[in-house]
Write a protein that holds these residues in place. Structure first.
Motif, PDB file in Angstrom:
ATOM      1  N   SER A  28      11.911  -2.043   4.206  1.00 17.58           N
ATOM      2  CA  SER A  28      11.883  -0.343   4.014  1.00 17.58           C
ATOM      3  C   SER A  28      11.866  -0.046   2.812  1.00 17.58           C
ATOM      4  N   HIS A  29      12.676  -0.814   2.119  1.00 20.92           N
ATOM      5  CA  HIS A  29      12.687  -0.459   0.519  1.00 20.92           C
ATOM      6  C   HIS A  29      11.158  -1.021   0.060  1.00 20.92           C
ATOM      7  N   VAL A  30      10.692  -2.101   0.427  1.00 24.75           N
ATOM      8  CA  VAL A  30       9.402  -2.455  -0.012  1.00 24.75           C
ATOM      9  C   VAL A  30       8.204  -1.424   0.292  1.00 24.75           C
ATOM     10  N   THR A  31       8.173  -0.851   1.539  1.00 24.77           N
ATOM     11  CA  THR A  31       7.410  -0.046   2.023  1.00 24.77           C
ATOM     12  C   THR A  31       7.435   1.385   1.308  1.00 24.77           C
ATOM     13  N   ARG A  32       8.544   1.690   1.244  1.00 26.27           N
ATOM     14  CA  ARG A  32       8.742   3.220   0.361  1.00 26.27           C
ATOM     15  C   ARG A  32       8.502   3.179  -1.177  1.00 26.27           C
ATOM     16  N   GLY A  33       9.102   1.809  -1.650  1.00 24.60           N
ATOM     17  CA  GLY A  33       9.013   1.832  -3.092  1.00 24.60           C
ATOM     18  C   GLY A  33       7.390   1.821  -3.501  1.00 24.60           C
ATOM     19  N   ARG A  34       6.573   0.784  -2.620  1.00 22.50           N
ATOM     20  CA  ARG A  34       5.133   0.635  -2.836  1.00 22.50           C
ATOM     21  C   ARG A  34       4.429   1.971  -2.590  1.00 22.50           C
ATOM     22  N   GLN A  35       4.685   2.719  -1.778  1.00 21.45           N
ATOM     23  CA  GLN A  35       4.194   3.962  -1.505  1.00 21.45           C
ATOM     24  C   GLN A  35       4.318   5.121  -2.779  1.00 21.45           C
ATOM     25  N   ARG A  36       5.674   5.012  -3.370  1.00 17.67           N
ATOM     26  CA  ARG A  36       6.088   5.834  -4.442  1.00 17.67           C
ATOM     27  C   ARG A  36       5.126   5.338  -5.675  1.00 17.67           C
ATOM     28  N   LEU A  37       5.233   4.080  -5.796  1.00 19.78           N
ATOM     29  CA  LEU A  37       4.412   3.623  -6.869  1.00 19.78           C
ATOM     30  C   LEU A  37       2.785   3.908  -6.989  1.00 19.78           C
ATOM     31  N   LEU A  38       2.225   3.843  -5.662  1.00 20.25           N
ATOM     32  CA  LEU A  38       1.033   3.941  -5.610  1.00 20.25           C
ATOM     33  C   LEU A  38       0.662   5.550  -5.641  1.00 20.25           C
ATOM     34  N   GLU A  39       1.642   6.277  -5.212  1.00 20.65           N
ATOM     35  CA  GLU A  39       1.461   7.809  -5.489  1.00 20.65           C
ATOM     36  C   GLU A  39       1.365   8.144  -6.879  1.00 20.65           C
ATOM     37  N   ALA A  40       2.388   7.342  -7.694  1.00 21.17           N
ATOM     38  CA  ALA A  40       2.443   7.678  -9.086  1.00 21.17           C
ATOM     39  C   ALA A  40       1.042   7.071  -9.782  1.00 21.17           C
ATOM     40  N   LEU A  41       0.653   6.178  -9.428  1.00 19.17           N
ATOM     41  CA  LEU A  41      -0.569   5.823 -10.067  1.00 19.17           C
ATOM     42  C   LEU A  41      -1.922   6.346  -9.834  1.00 19.17           C
ATOM     43  N   GLY A  42      -1.754   7.403  -8.556  1.00 19.52           N
ATOM     44  CA  GLY A  42      -2.677   8.120  -8.119  1.00 19.52           C
ATOM     45  C   GLY A  42      -3.665   7.244  -7.237  1.00 19.52           C
ATOM     46  N   GLY A  43      -3.171   6.352  -6.885  1.00 18.53           N
ATOM     47  CA  GLY A  43      -4.087   5.646  -5.640  1.00 18.53           C
ATOM     48  C   GLY A  43      -3.858   5.966  -4.293  1.00 18.53           C
ATOM     49  N   SER A  44      -4.622   5.219  -3.287  1.00 20.46           N
ATOM     50  CA  SER A  44      -4.504   5.760  -1.950  1.00 20.46           C
ATOM     51  C   SER A  44      -3.752   4.381  -1.408  1.00 20.46           C
ATOM     52  N   ASP A  45      -3.011   4.606  -0.351  1.00 27.81           N
ATOM     53  CA  ASP A  45      -2.495   3.373   0.288  1.00 27.81           C
ATOM     54  C   ASP A  45      -3.648   3.221   1.284  1.00 27.81           C
ATOM     55  N   ASP A  46      -4.081   2.044   1.103  1.00 33.03           N
ATOM     56  CA  ASP A  46      -5.236   1.629   1.949  1.00 33.03           C
ATOM     57  C   ASP A  46      -4.585   0.843   3.335  1.00 33.03           C
TER      58      ASP A  46
END
Lengths: 102, 179
Positions: B159-177
């Motif tokens: 759960s931490h990895v999924t949420r953390g990854r999501q937040r990092l990608l959001e910050a980078l302006g990328g899409s979660d593909d």
């Protein structure tokens, strides 16, 4: 692994320390040696104080016997001192004092 | 010889008191441990201090390392606990956060904007989440390895990895593909 994961991984890789860093490794081993030395000194100091205290306790009984004992024990004491000194010089450390890290 | 086999030999020698074998272990694992702590702490100087403390603690505890266990994961676990101990000290924590804001991590090259954004986003993650991200996304740990190293339940790590990854990608302006 997705493109997003690869992108994150590439960004993370930018702050990777070098695969070999002799300065860091040397600093760790120097600190380790310093701590081991301090522990050895502390152990030897405790032993010395303990032996001194034990000698102080038994001295009243030992003192009257010293004149007769010293005649026979002097050569043995000299040999033992030389043997201990040789062990310390050759081995670097007294085996019985070597700490067990296992 | 495999890296694991080499580690096993070096650990055995270090257990018998061989400082040179332990020095080889330091050389082999300093990169992974320091990288993990840099990502977890945010402060490179403090991360290197913690890494040094971790190796010194590892020398004292090497007899407790279970046979066949991953040395890298074990070291990261010790390092993470040291990091948490430092974090629990409120004064030091505040000082670190202040230092993090004013002091950019030293780097051999100029940091890209993306890299700076990632650093900032990473610093906003909770410590557990940040550690999970540092191990699983940056250092190729499996979820199970990370759970063992950090002493967290497997589900929590996922759960931490999924949420953390999501937040990092959001910050980078990328899409979660997707995964």
């Amino acid at each position: 692994m997705t493109d997003a994961d690869l992108r994150l991984k590439a960004l993370f890789a930018e702050d990777e320390p070098p695969a070999r860093d002799p300065a860091f490794s040397t600093a760790v081993m120097e600190e380790l040696a310093r701590r081991r030395f301090a522990a050895d000194i502390a152990l030897l100091a405790i032993l010395a104080v303990g032996c001194g205290f034990a000698l102080w306790l038994v001295w009243p009984r030992l003192a009257p016997l010293m004149p007769t004992l010293s005649q026979g024990l002097a050569p043995l004491g000299a040999c033992a001192t030389l043997a201990v000194a040789a062990v310390m010089l050759l081995d670097g450390r007294i085996p019985v004092l070597r700490r067990n890290h296992g | 010889m495999s890296p694991e086999g080499m580690d096993l030999e070096l650990v055995e020698a270090a257990r018998r008191g061989s400082a040179s074998a332990f020095a080889r272990l330091v050389e082999r694992h300093q990169q992974a441990l320091r990288a993990f702590l840099r990502r977890t702490c945010g402060n490179w100087a403090q991360a290197d201090d913690l890494a040094q403390e971790t190796f010194l603690a590892a020398w004292e505890r090497i007899g407790k390392l279970e046979a066949g266990a991953s040395v890298r994961a074990w070291l990261c676990g010790i390092g993470y606990n040291k990091h948490l101990t430092a974090l629990r000290s409120a004064g030091r924590s505040r000082a670190r956060e202040a230092a993090y804001e004013v002091e950019k991590p030293p780097s051999s090259g100029a940091m890209t904007d993306e890299r700076l954004t990632l650093e900032a986003a990473l610093s906003e993650l909770p410590p557990d989440q940040r550690a999970c991200v540092a191990l699983c996304l940056a250092a190729d740990f499996s979820h199970a390895e990370a759970a063992e190293a950090l002493g967290l339940p497997l589900g929590t790590v996922k759960s931490h990895v999924t949420r953390g990854r999501q937040r990092l990608l959001e910050a980078l302006g990328g899409s979660d593909d997707g995964r």
